[in-house]
Design an enzyme around this catalytic site. Structure first.
Site: not given
Ligand SMILES: *[C@@H]1O[C@H](CO)[C@@H](O)[C@H](O)[C@H]1NC(C)=O
Ligand SMILES: *[C@@H]1O[C@H](CO)[C@@H](O)[C@H](O)[C@H]1NC(C)=O
Ligand SMILES: *[C@@H]1O[C@H](CO)[C@@H](O)[C@H](O)[C@H]1NC(C)=O
Ligand SMILES: *[C@@H]1O[C@H](CO)[C@@H](O)[C@H](O)[C@H]1NC(C)=O
Ligand SMILES: *[C@@H]1O[C@H](CO)[C@@H](O)[C@H](O)[C@H]1NC(C)=O
Length: 364
Positions: A44, A329, A332
């Site tokens: 991610s 978040d 990340h």
């Protein structure tokens, strides 16, 4: 009249063709010798939207608001308020944004392509069925090479792939799902790193030579870990960083071995652990304000992974100015933190990246 019209359309075709593929000439489809492509593998941290096109869960998706709110103004699938690391590296290398491999429609790969998938690990078992694991990413790269050869021929393709940069970040998800009652941690690390080196060798067999590799960040400082472990005032929970530390030690040794084993192998090992630790604990030094608390989420440190309200926990708050935070978040980085990380990867000195930084890898 008819001829003029034909010329007009030919000109339009010529212009748009030239604009779409600025790096190749029409005749012999030769690529300039200095043209370097960027191929991106990982999870991610690097995903720019591949997971939008697979069957997965909202844990592995960022294709909803407020993801993407600052730079793109709409959610793209990036786990950030804006751009992510490969976007900045592409900019520094004077390349356009590198597209996700699964983006529908035909693609030209002369600038590279991005295979990264949120939730992916080096082990095929990690989030199996919900992600594109690192080995599958390698098989996609094989397909890209085939298409490049059809379009540009063997010689051009071999030369392009040897000049290109292969950027890899992987492993965090393997450690997130690690089950200590199956393997010892030492054995597990050797499997994770073993699979990373297998894939590096696979890319090398396809003609890749220059690799940019990130080690594991200081996971014990992440809001998600601190929220689950419960409210110490400490910035970081050291014991949750030690799995990452062993990984990094083993990876560092294996890369040095590869340099001796495989022909022409050049690499840039980026000490993401050290930089993430520094940025989270001394955000002011880097022009940021909040290191340990996320912008978007809920619970302590906004460490519940609820940004966007589409996962298990629906409740979330969003900060006003993400550019002040390290974390967007619970897991990340914000665009501003990604930019700082990218700058160190690009032209950091030997204390953070070596033996080469990305700038010197791209240049030579
Ligand atoms: C997608 O995943 C869900 C849940 O895992 C499953 O029920 C569904 O059949 C899958 N759909 C496709 C097209 O694979
Ligand atoms: C870990 O592995 C053991 C042994 O296979 C199994 O019984 C247990 O359910 C696993 N735990 C998790 C959280 O997957
Ligand atoms: C790669 O991972 C698998 C489990 O997915 C493991 O069985 C294998 O030994 C690993 N390979 C290496 C070279 O460590
Ligand atoms: C964390 O604290 C809350 C309340 O302070 C408590 O309900 C919860 O069980 C704690 N969680 C852990 C993992 O200790
Ligand atoms: C490397 O860069 C850092 C800051 O980015 C600086 O503090 C340090 O002195 C530099 N080290 C060397 C050996 O140049």
């Amino acid at each position: 009249m008819a001829i003029k019209k034909f010329n007009f359309y030919f000109l339009i075709f010529f212009l748009s063709y030239g604009m779409l593929i600025p790096t190749q000439s029409l005749g012999n489809i030769c690529l300039p010798k200095e043209h370097v492509a960027l191929f991106v593998f990982g999870d991610s941290l690097f995903d720019v939207g591949n997971n939008n096109y697979i069957n997965t869960t909202t844990d592995n998706l960022a294709n909803y608001s407020p993801y993407g709110e600052t730079f793109f103004k709409y959610p793209t699938g990036r786990f950030s308020d804006g751009r992510v690391i490969p976007d900045f590296i592409a900019e520094y290398a004077k390349l356009p944004l590198i597209q996700p491999y699964l983006f529908p429609g035909s693609q030209d790969y002369v600038n590279g392509i991005n295979f990264a998938s949120a939730g992916a690990g080096a082990l095929v078992e990690t989030h199996k069925g919900l992600v594109i694991d690192l080995h599958t990413q390698l098989s996609y790269f094989k397909n890209v090479k085939k298409i490049l050869r059809e379009k540009h021929g063997d010689e051009e393709t071999t030369s392009l792939l040897a000049r290109s940069i292969y950027l890899i970040t992987i492993g965090s998800n393997d450690y997130f799902v690690e089950n200590s009652s199956i393997y010892t941690h030492k054995k597990y690390v050797s499997m994770v790193v073993g699979n990373i080196t297998t894939v590096i060798k696979g890319i090398h067999e396809m003609g890749g030579r220059k690799f940019g590799i990130l080690n594991q960040p200081s996971l014990g400082c992440f809001p998600i870990i601190k929220a689950v472990i419960n409210g110490t005032k400490d910035a970081c929970i050291q014991e949750y960083s030690s799995p990452a530390k062993l990984h990094n030690t083993v990876l560092f040794v294996e890369l040095q071995k590869l340099e001796k084993q495989i022909k022409g192998f050049k690499y840039s090992y980026f000490d993401f652990f050290d930089l993430s630790y520094e940025v989270i604990n001394n955000p002011l030094k880097f022009g940021l304000k909040k290191g340990g608390v996320a912008c978007c989420g809920s619970g302590p440190y906004k460490g519940y992974y609820s940004c966007g309200g589409k996962r298990a926990i629906k409740d979330y708050d969003l900060c006003e100015n993400p550019s002040e935070n390290v974390f967007f978040d619970a897991i990340h980085p914000t665009e501003s933190a990604s930019k700082i990380i990218s700058q160190f990867m690009w032209n950091g000195n030997q204390s953070i990246v070596g033996p080469y930084n990305l700038k010197t890898l791209f240049e030579g």
